[in-house]
Design a protein around this motif. Structure first.
Motif, short mmCIF file in Angstrom:
data_model
loop_
_atom_site.label_atom_id
_atom_site.label_comp_id
_atom_site.label_asym_id
_atom_site.label_seq_id
_atom_site.Cartn_x
_atom_site.Cartn_y
_atom_site.Cartn_z
N ARG A 8 0.83 -1.21 0.00
CA ARG A 8 0.00 0.00 0.00
C ARG A 8 0.86 1.26 0.00
O ARG A 8 1.99 1.26 0.48
N PRO A 9 0.34 2.38 -0.49
CA PRO A 9 1.09 3.65 -0.49
C PRO A 9 0.97 4.36 0.85
O PRO A 9 0.33 5.41 0.98
N VAL A 10 1.57 3.80 1.87
CA VAL A 10 1.46 4.33 3.23
C VAL A 10 2.32 5.58 3.39
O VAL A 10 3.47 5.61 2.94
N ASP A 11 1.76 6.61 4.03
CA ASP A 11 2.55 7.81 4.32
C ASP A 11 3.69 7.47 5.26
O ASP A 11 3.57 6.62 6.15
N ARG A 12 4.81 8.16 5.10
CA ARG A 12 5.95 7.91 5.96
C ARG A 12 5.63 8.28 7.40
O ARG A 12 5.03 9.31 7.68
N LEU A 13 6.05 7.42 8.32
CA LEU A 13 5.74 7.63 9.73
C LEU A 13 6.40 8.89 10.28
O LEU A 13 5.92 9.47 11.25
N ASP A 14 7.52 9.31 9.66
CA ASP A 14 8.23 10.50 10.16
C ASP A 14 7.86 11.76 9.39
O ASP A 14 8.49 12.80 9.57
N SER A 15 6.86 11.69 8.53
CA SER A 15 6.57 12.83 7.66
C SER A 15 6.17 14.07 8.44
O SER A 15 6.59 15.18 8.12
N ARG A 16 5.35 13.90 9.48
CA ARG A 16 4.93 15.07 10.26
C ARG A 16 6.11 15.69 10.99
O ARG A 16 6.27 16.92 11.03
N ALA A 17 6.96 14.85 11.58
CA ALA A 17 8.12 15.38 12.31
C ALA A 17 9.04 16.17 11.39
O ALA A 17 9.57 17.22 11.76
N LYS A 18 9.21 15.68 10.18
CA LYS A 18 10.11 16.36 9.25
C LYS A 18 9.50 17.64 8.70
O LYS A 18 10.17 18.66 8.57
N THR A 19 8.23 17.60 8.35
CA THR A 19 7.62 18.77 7.72
C THR A 19 7.30 19.87 8.72
O THR A 19 7.13 21.02 8.33
N THR A 20 7.22 19.54 10.00
CA THR A 20 6.95 20.57 11.02
C THR A 20 8.21 21.04 11.73
O THR A 20 8.14 21.91 12.59
N GLY A 21 9.37 20.45 11.38
CA GLY A 21 10.62 20.87 12.00
C GLY A 21 10.90 20.20 13.33
O GLY A 21 11.86 20.57 14.01
N GLN A 22 10.10 19.23 13.74
CA GLN A 22 10.35 18.55 15.00
C GLN A 22 11.54 17.61 14.91
O GLN A 22 12.22 17.34 15.91
#
Length: 744
Positions: A8-22
């Protein structure tokens, strides 16, 4: 029924951390009293330091120390490379920095300035004056090519192969081509330049590092600084791109650790873009000969592929430039050889598909030129010479669907619309050309150790020292574990990027996912067996007497009989179960030798390229691209497509823009910046249609093969072949620039 996540085309688990600067990268971890370091680089290619004047630098406000070979604490020298000690394979150079007055290349660090701020450190570094006794240096690759010597091969990377009499067959061939190709040096330009934050606590060392090889870096640092490996901790949860450049240990890392020990302060050393060019290896230049002989039908009778590449005198190694020529085409007569020259330049190193990326440019361009000589469709020629077994040694292919890739790609791209006559397709002032090329990259696995913990709350924790270099490493392992245990993806947590975790594989050779997956699968199966054994011990369990339940819905079930893991553990009074899997180097070597004796494993694919060439200016624009790949099972459709597109984009740079310029008099890299070294930008990249056949390789974990590097192979040739079709001109020297096409 549990949802299946693999594929499946699952979103990366770290995507939020990376895109928000966390997400914190190596140069973003705060420490009290943190100091900053900057490098001073040599301005000669070879010689000895006769004097260092650092008075002006020490006078700069905020400067803590200027370390040179005269006052720096000693490191232990780098060990010799050995296959028996894989951690030695990531040694960038053999130079014992600041422990010698010797200079081995133009740009070698000869001093380190440590200051309270990065600005003060960089300013002071510019004030350090170094005098040298200059010695004769060999830095001109083209001039040294006649002095090349045969490259030494090994069991994992042979440097030569021969079958029949290829030269005699070439001379007797009805149709032949004999071409010389050149490719320039290339340098790494990851979005995150190399950075290190080093902290000593007594003799215990903590390093935040941008690395692709946590375990081997840890081992190397322990050896160089004379401390037990258990007292070194490497943290690297996020890496802003690697592509091979962060797979080895370079000067910046060692000197940051050295500076921290010398000043007894936490030290951060973040390389400037120019410093990356001067201290981190890149792709070797090459000259190659590809000669092909064929019958008038197109059946190959001879295949010759030879290469000359370079290494640094203090490090680097040969690349598998002729690798694809061992496997792609059937011929009764084959000769392959690779040679090297040693230069007084920074060592070459891994760069996405090292060897294969430039080797396929030459091979696939020559195949296209042979098709032109024969008046034959280039796909038809390739399929006519598609081997049933490995051409050199007759071994079976573990998995190979190159025919299917070309069939699917030709339909998606609209290959039948191509007029085969060079220069015949036009759109206003643009000459339109279509080209194809094969992609090929070997598959392999490295040792990987993991633990998987199953909690009574239904949560799963996978622990492995993996590297997240932007590919979604944690995400795909979470998908695998979720399917194997039959639990929701959101209940799986994957811990990576820490040397205190079980040793993960190096993120290189497109092997990290398969390597870790093998151990994750084994550990999860152990957990299922443990959970079933635990359930069977309870007289109240519905699993009593069940022999082979399925993992689904958060537990184990056979038909309607079964229960959740939480129920099993709670009844047994356990808060968790844990299983470990993986093995060391001996197990890996034994498996590698066994596999190589039986099969040839590889990912492959077909590239279809359309270019438009301005008939007045020679400007080349890639206007359409289709790539169809046989990479085995697709674990995550989104991350796989992203990886394949990324490789193609990097290949467009190889084909059209990228070239490291080395002054042949001084050995200095003269375009050490993104202003002068041209990588593809959005305007250079068309919409890229990527498709995977998604057929499992039965010899690999879950049937997956590897996707990181296969898509850059063949790209240079596909562009060159399209340009040949558009203009009638065969460009054999990369990059394909205006001067090589004009006049049209």
């Amino acid at each position: 029924m549990s949802i299946k996540y693999v594929g499946r085309p699952v979103d990366r688990l770290d995507s939020r951390a990376k895109t928000t600067g966390q997400a914190r990268f190596a140069a973003e971890h705060p420490y009290p009293d943190l100091a900053h370091a900057a490098l001073v680089h040599s301005t000669i290619a070879r010689g000895r330091i006769t004097a260092v004047d650092a008075d002006a630098a020490r006078a700069v406000k905020g400067v803590i120390e200027v370390l040179t070979h005269e006052n720096a604490p000693a490191m232990k020298p780098a060990p010799s490379r050995s296959l028996l000690n894989p951690s030695t394979m990531v040694i960038g150079t053999s130079v014992n920095y600041l422990a010698t007055d010797e200079v081995h290349w133009n740009g070698q660090p000869v001093a380190v300035v440590v200051a309270e701020s990065p600005e003060a450190a960089r300013h002071a570094a510019g004030l350090v004056r170094v005098a040298y006794e200059e010695l004769p240096a060999v830095v001109d690759f083209a001039a040294e090519e006649p002095n090349a010597t045969p490259q030494k091969g090994n069991a994992l990377m042979p440097a030569a192969a021969s079958k029949g009499d290829a030269e005699a067959a070439l001379a007797a061939a009805a149709v032949s081509v004999d071409l010389r190709f050149t490719t320039p040096p290339h340098n790494h330009n990851a979005i995150e330049p190399h950075a290190t934050t080093a902290v000593w606590d007594g003799d215990r060392l903590t390093v935040h590092e941008s690395t692709q090889s946590i375990s081997w870096l840890r081992s190397h640092l322990a050896q160089r600084f004379g401390v037990p490996q258990r007292d070194v901790r490497v943290l690297s949860p996020y890496v802003g791109g690697g592509f091979g450049g962060k797979g080895s240990v370079w000067a910046g890392t060692l000197l940051a650790v050295l500076a921290a020990r010398a000043t007894r302060r936490p030290v951060r050393l973040a390389l400037t873009r120019a410093a990356v060019y001067h201290t981190v290896g890149g792709r070797t230049p090459s000259t190659q000969r590809v000669a092909l002989g064929a019958e008038s039908s197109g059946k190959l009778t001879a295949l010759i592929h030879t290469s000359v590449a370079r290494t640094g005198r203090v490090g680097g190694g040969g690349e598998q430039i002729t690798s694809a020529s061992r496997h792609l085409y059937d011929s009764p007569n084959i000769r392959l050889s690779q040679s090297l020259v040693e230069l007084d330049l920074v060592s070459n190193t891994f760069m996405r598909a090292p060897g294969e990326s430039i080797g396929t440019f030459a091979l696939e361009s020559a195949v296209d030129e042979l098709a032109c000589e024969l008046g034959m469709d280039p796909i038809e020629l390739r399929m006519l010479n598609e081997p049933a077994r490995n051409p050199i040694d007759g071994k079976r292919f573990a998995h190979r669907m190159l025919r299917e890739a070309y069939e699917v790609g030709a339909e998606r791209f609209g290959w039948r619309e191509r007029d085969p006559r060079p220069g015949s397709m036009r759109d206003g002032r643009w000459l339109v050309g279509m080209g194809v090329a094969s992609a090929y990259h070997p598959a392999f696995q490295l040792p990987a150790s993991v633990t998987v913990r199953l909690g009574a709350d239904g949560g799963v924790v996978v622990r492995c020292g993996l590297h997240e270099i932007g590919v979604g490493a944690a995400t795909v392992q979470a998908q695998i574990a979720a399917d194997e245990l039959g639990v929701p993806l959101e209940s799986v947590r994957v811990e990576i990027g820490d040397s205190e975790l079980p040793d993960g594989p190096m993120a290189g050779g497109s092997g990290q996912t398969a390597s870790a997956a093998a151990s994750v699968l084994e550990a999860c199966r152990k957990l299922r067996r443990s959970a079933l054994d635990l359930a069977r011990k309870s007289p109240d369990s519905p699993l009593r007497g069940v022999r082979d339940p399925q993992a689904r819905d958060g537990g184990l079930y056979q038909g309607s009989r079964g229960e959740t893991y939480a129920a099993i553990l709670t009844r047994a009074g356990r808060d968790h179960l844990e299983a470990a899997a993986g093995g060391g180097m001996l197990r890996f070597m034994a498996k590698t030798v066994r596999d190589r004796s039986r099969w040839v494993k590889a990912a492959s694919g077909a590239h279809f390229c359309e270019v438009r060439v301005d008939r007045d200016t020679g400007e080349v624009r890639v206007s359409r691209w289709t790539g169809v790949f046989d990479v085995g099972t697709v674990i995550n459709a989104k991350t796989v497509a992203s990886q394949l597109r990324g490789g193609i984009v990097m290949g467009l740079g190889l084909a059209l823009t990228e070239e490291t310029l080395v002054d042949p008099r001084t050995g200095r890299i003269v375009n050490a910046s993104l202003a002068d070294y041209h990588v593809p930008v959005h305007a250079d990249v068309p919409r890229i249609d990527v498709h995977c056949l998604d057929e499992p390789d039965p010899t690999m974990p879950l049937g997956l093969v590897g996707v990181g590097e296969v898509s850059i192979t063949g790209v240079g040739a596909a562009v060159a072949n399209a340009v040949r079709h558009a203009t009638g001109k065969r460009v054999t020297d990369l990059p394909i620039t205006l001067d090589k096409l004009l006049p049209l």
